[in-house]
Design a protein around this motif. Structure first.
Motif, PDB file in Angstrom:
ATOM      1  N   THR A   1      -2.360   7.784  -7.913  1.00  0.00           N
ATOM      2  CA  THR A   1      -2.606   6.912  -6.778  1.00  0.00           C
ATOM      3  C   THR A   1      -2.320   7.692  -5.507  1.00  0.00           C
ATOM      4  OG1 THR A   1      -1.951   5.026  -8.099  1.00  0.00           O
ATOM      5  CG2 THR A   1      -2.043   4.709  -5.717  1.00  0.00           C
ATOM      6  N   THR A   2      -3.301   7.794  -4.637  1.00  0.00           N
ATOM      7  CA  THR A   2      -3.159   8.505  -3.378  1.00  0.00           C
ATOM      8  C   THR A   2      -3.473   7.574  -2.229  1.00  0.00           C
ATOM      9  OG1 THR A   2      -5.456   9.234  -3.405  1.00  0.00           O
ATOM     10  CG2 THR A   2      -3.857  10.668  -4.490  1.00  0.00           C
ATOM     11  N   ALA A   3      -3.409   8.067  -1.022  1.00  0.00           N
ATOM     12  CA  ALA A   3      -3.719   7.252   0.149  1.00  0.00           C
ATOM     13  C   ALA A   3      -5.188   6.853   0.173  1.00  0.00           C
ATOM     14  CB  ALA A   3      -3.357   8.018   1.419  1.00  0.00           C
ATOM     15  N   GLN A   4      -6.053   7.631  -0.459  1.00  0.00           N
ATOM     16  CA  GLN A   4      -7.481   7.314  -0.500  1.00  0.00           C
ATOM     17  C   GLN A   4      -7.832   6.408  -1.686  1.00  0.00           C
ATOM     18  OE1 GLN A   4      -6.399  10.567  -0.135  1.00  0.00           O
ATOM     19  NE2 GLN A   4      -6.742  10.575   2.087  1.00  0.00           N
ATOM     20  N   GLY A   5      -6.892   6.102  -2.549  1.00  0.00           N
ATOM     21  CA  GLY A   5      -7.145   5.269  -3.730  1.00  0.00           C
ATOM     22  C   GLY A   5      -6.797   6.029  -4.996  1.00  0.00           C
ATOM     23  N   ARG A   6      -7.338   5.615  -6.096  1.00  0.00           N
ATOM     24  CA  ARG A   6      -7.087   6.267  -7.378  1.00  0.00           C
ATOM     25  C   ARG A   6      -7.970   7.498  -7.537  1.00  0.00           C
ATOM     26  NH1 ARG A   6      -6.524   1.434 -11.861  1.00  0.00           N
ATOM     27  NH2 ARG A   6      -4.548   0.634 -11.081  1.00  0.00           N
ATOM     28  N   VAL A   7      -7.343   8.559  -8.037  1.00  0.00           N
ATOM     29  CA  VAL A   7      -8.063   9.774  -8.346  1.00  0.00           C
ATOM     30  C   VAL A   7      -7.885  10.014  -9.830  1.00  0.00           C
ATOM     31  CG1 VAL A   7      -8.291  12.236  -7.873  1.00  0.00           C
ATOM     32  CG2 VAL A   7      -7.611  10.677  -6.048  1.00  0.00           C
TER      33      VAL A   7
ATOM     34  N   SER B   1      -4.485  16.703  -6.573  1.00  0.00           N
ATOM     35  CA  SER B   1      -3.161  16.095  -6.679  1.00  0.00           C
ATOM     36  C   SER B   1      -2.688  16.089  -8.127  1.00  0.00           C
ATOM     37  CB  SER B   1      -3.192  14.674  -6.123  1.00  0.00           C
ATOM     38  OG  SER B   1      -4.083  13.890  -6.871  1.00  0.00           O
TER      39      SER B   1
END
Length: 137
Positions: A126-132, A109
């Motif tokens: 910030t993604t749907a799975q949390g912070r990347v 991302s």
């Protein structure tokens, strides 16, 4: 001769005095009672607690207007002015991130940066799975 007589009496007398002092130190002390005494050598006698009723208050005398006047009317203060609500409610603007032209490259991302940082420093998306976590470009 006089010297030997004093010496023979001094030692038993000293032991007797020491014994009395030790007996007094052991037998005389007692637990202290918590008492407070304030005075000047004579006792201050205070009576038992008593209930004193409050003073009696009487209602004020009735007031009657003089004969011939109309009866009093009830008085109400004026009502506050009425202001109608606004015709349209405008919500506050939403938060917009700082447009610095930088982006955060976090593997799969890529997202825009909300504040400028040095290129190559750590950042996150910030993604749907949390912070990347990734690196700023």
């Amino acid at each position: 001769m006089f010297h030997t007589t004093i010496t023979t009496w001094r030692r038993p007398f000293a032991w007797a005095v020491l014994g009395m002092v030790l007996c007094g130190a052991v037998l005389l002390p007692a637990p202290a009672n918590a008492r407070v005494w304030i005075g000047f050598g004579f006792p201050l006698v205070v009576g038992p607690p008593a209930y004193y009723p409050p003073p009696v208050y009487y209602p004020p005398p009735a007031y009657y207007p003089p004969y011939g006047y109309p009866p009093p009317q009830a008085y109400y203060p004026p009502a506050p002015p009425y202001y109608p609500p606004a015709s349209q409610f405008a919500p506050q603007s939403q938060y917009t991130p700082y447009q610095s032209g930088q982006s955060c490259n976090a593997g799969p991302s890529v997202c825009p940066m909300d504040r400028p940082t040095a290129p190559g420093s750590a950042c996150y998306c910030t993604t749907a799975q949390g912070r990347v976590w990734g690196r700023a470009t």
